[in-house]
Every structure is written in C-alpha cells, then in structure tokens.
Design a protein around this motif. Sequence first.
Motif: not given
Length: 503
Positions: A7-9, A22-23, A188-192, A263-266
């Motif tokens: 779900s991560i944007d 941001n998601i 961490v934000t949603a729809n920002a 889990q992600s370094s990107h």
Amino acid sequence: MSLALASIDEIYRHKNGLRHINIVNRVGFSALFVVNTPIFDNSGVAHGVEHGVFRRSLAFPRPESLFQLSALTDVKINASTLTDTTYYHCQSQCSDTFLLAIDYLLHGLFSPFFDTGDLRFEIHDGNDRGVIYRELLGIEQEHNKRVKRHQADAFCYGGNSSTIGALSVDDLRDFHQRFYQANNITLVTANADIEKMSNLISLLPMSPKVNGSVESNNKLNQSKPELNKYQEPAAKKDLMVPSKAKYSSAISALIDVYHASLQSSHYLEVDNSITISQANKTLENDIRILIDAPEGRLITPLLALSNKLVTETLNEQAASRATGEYPSETLLPQLFSKLFKQAKAQLSGHGLLSCKNNIHDIPAKEIYQQTVHVSVTDKSNVLWLASIAESEQEVANISSYIISAAPIFLARRCQGFCYTTQALAIENSAYLAIYSAFDVNPVSWVEELSSCLLMLSEDSHFIRMSLALAKVKYCRSNKVTNNEVLHITAETISCYLQALANK
C-alpha cells in the motif's frame, strides 16, 4: 510482499534526514511520527519529553494549544510512550486541519520549550500536582491488583509515581537533544499532499551529519555505545503498554506500514525548496506574533483557519460534500462508565426543566430555564452530567466544544490538578458530560465548575472567537448545513452556559 508494504505510495528522505512514507487509501488524512527512544532506567524521561512536546513549543507557546485544536476542529491528536519508541499521531477528515495538526506536531517535536514551571505542572510539583504524576497514580491504582511481582524489575518506561518528580529540565533537554533528531524519526502519512508536507518539513532544523552524510536510524543507534545495553532482551511488559484498541483503525494501519517499510531501503530524495535561514526568520516572526497576542484567548493559527473554514461551510453544497466521513457519536472514556451509570440513575428521577419550545423564535435571554444536573465521584474521578432537551442539541454540542477549548476551563489541567478534563455531548446528544480524570480533589472540582461556567458565559470575546469554528465542527460532524445553526449566536451560548452554571 505484505499488504502494508504493497500500500506504500512512496518513501522519501527529506533534506534534513527525516524519513517519510506516504500511502494512498482515500480514507481521510492521518499521520504517525515514530521516534526511536530507547530507555535505560525507570526515570520516565521519555514520557516526560512526550508531554513536553505537547505542552508548548516556540511556535505554539500556550499550553492550551493541543486542547483547542482538538476541541474546535475534528483533529484527533495523541501519543504513546513504549519501551523503545514514542508514537505521535493525528488524523482528520479536513486537509486544512490535518496540515495544522502536522505543523503543531512538527514544532513540538523539533522545538519544544522546557522550563521549571512546566516541569511542576506537567510532571510533578513534589506534592499532589503534576499531569504525569496524576496519570501514573491513576494507572497504578487501576492495575495494582493485576501486576505480577516478577514485573517489578522491568524498566517502567513511563516512570512511576514515587520517582517521576526526580526528573529535571536538563534531563528532558538532554534526552530530547539526543533522540529527537530528524534522522531518528520516521513520518508515516495517509493521503498527504507531499509538496505541502515538504514545505512544512523544510522549516525544521537540520540533523547533524556524521562523516559528511546524513546517517540512517541504524547507524545513529550504532554510534551510541550505550544503546548496546538496550539491545539485550530485558524489556518486559509493564503498566504503560497500550493495547491495540488504543489506536484507531487509521493509525493502526500506519503502524503496520511503518513496520513493513523497515524491509525496504529504497527512498526518494526530497530537496526542500525553503532554506533553513528562511525558515528560522519565518519562525521567529510567528513566535513574536503569538507571544504578543493577548493571554487567555484562542490560539492564532485557529483564528486564521477559522476564516477559511467558515467561508467553505457557508457554501452548503461544499459543506455537504465534506461531511461524508465525520463520526457523529462521541464516546465517554471507559474510565467513567460506572460513574455514568450512577449519574444517569440520579437524573432519571428529575424532569427536564429546559425550554422545549421553538427556540428560533424566542429571545436568547428567555430560552433556557435552570438545567438539571448531577455530579458523582469516586476516589480520583468526577463526572458532571446534565440531560439535553431535543431542542437544545445543537447549542449543547457547540457549547461543549467551546467549554473544552476555554483557557479558564483548561486551567485545572494545565496547572497539574488532574490528568485530563473535557466536556462532551454523548449518547446521541442525550446528555452533556463534563469530567476530570485522576483529579487531586474531585469535590473541589465540582465546586469550581459552576463558577468556571459562569465566568466563561461572561467572556463574550472568547465565545465569539471560538463560535465560528465550533459551528463548522458541528455541521460537519453531524452532516447538517450551516443554515441549521444560524440561530445560535454568542448570546445563545452565553445564556446556555449560565443555565448550566446554576445549581
């Protein structure tokens, strides 16, 4: 790949080192700040800093700021101190109020203001006062029978009532300086709106660089030899562990996303457009304006927001569109469930004395008779309860927002006499509840409440300043248009408060 990770944007790394995820889920706006705050003792210093972040910052210098934001808008703001992390989170259905909440939290996180006076009121004065002290006393009393002896050796990262008063201003400043660096915090934000968020973040100070580059959270931890002590599996569950139910579904989703993102370094580099020198100049101007403003009033950022939201809400079509996700039911904290049952039983023997006529056609001074109310207490909690007539539901709800935002009402909490206090219209607006949790003296609170409501009823300036936002909140929360509350004026609120104050 986990559902949360999918779900991560985007994942961003801002110029100052802040990691931002941001998601997009189109379910309102929400944000979670994750601060790595490892604990090595029972002092409760992380808990103390958490409260300091909320109490005041250079840009939001008044201790009422948090409560006015929550009372007069739909914003929900809270925090949790855990064994190795502190969560700060907020959510809103309105982009404007969401950005104001983010601005408030960013300034609290990066430029809190700690002083001795705040230490006495927010932590412990050495006697019976102090917000954290009252909180810890209440928690210890509520859970004492369930605490197992083997837990006594675990670190109490929230602190304990017997030693929390040993914290000094230097302890708070040192802990904050060490761990509240941008490269030790994940947002961490949603729809920002990423551009608007970036502009706000650009106002923050730069994190220190190690070997010429901004370090990751892991490298920051490795550079602190004392952290090796904390890596041992010595963290045991204690009284301050929040249950999953403490968080809304929106914030729980962000917590899941944060853990999945590890889990992600990107990430994408964000080169913020505003320089730090420009940001400091802007911040200094904001501080001067806010400090020069009269005391005991609505905080300046809310006044600025009021004009914009009122203009939008006057457009009935826009107001109708904006109401889709706003919850209309307000719940009393579980702590007061027994007291609420007692109070309702006492009220059932009384008839409603409030006027039930068409209040639109009656002069404000003649609208309300003396309201019936009762108060019930236990050892440290007190609940004041009044019945709300059907014709009074709008004015009762709007009045509850104004009461909860009033500096005169918040003074008891801000001065450390209780853990929290609030006015709420509950049970589908059948009752108006006003409570104080973990209070030094519940009986004296009851005696002071009537005087407080009466003095607020006479503060026409504050009522006028806060009424516009209170109406916007009511309209959006209850899915009604502005036309339905046009008859409610500052005089209407004043008369209703006077009726509540009568014994």
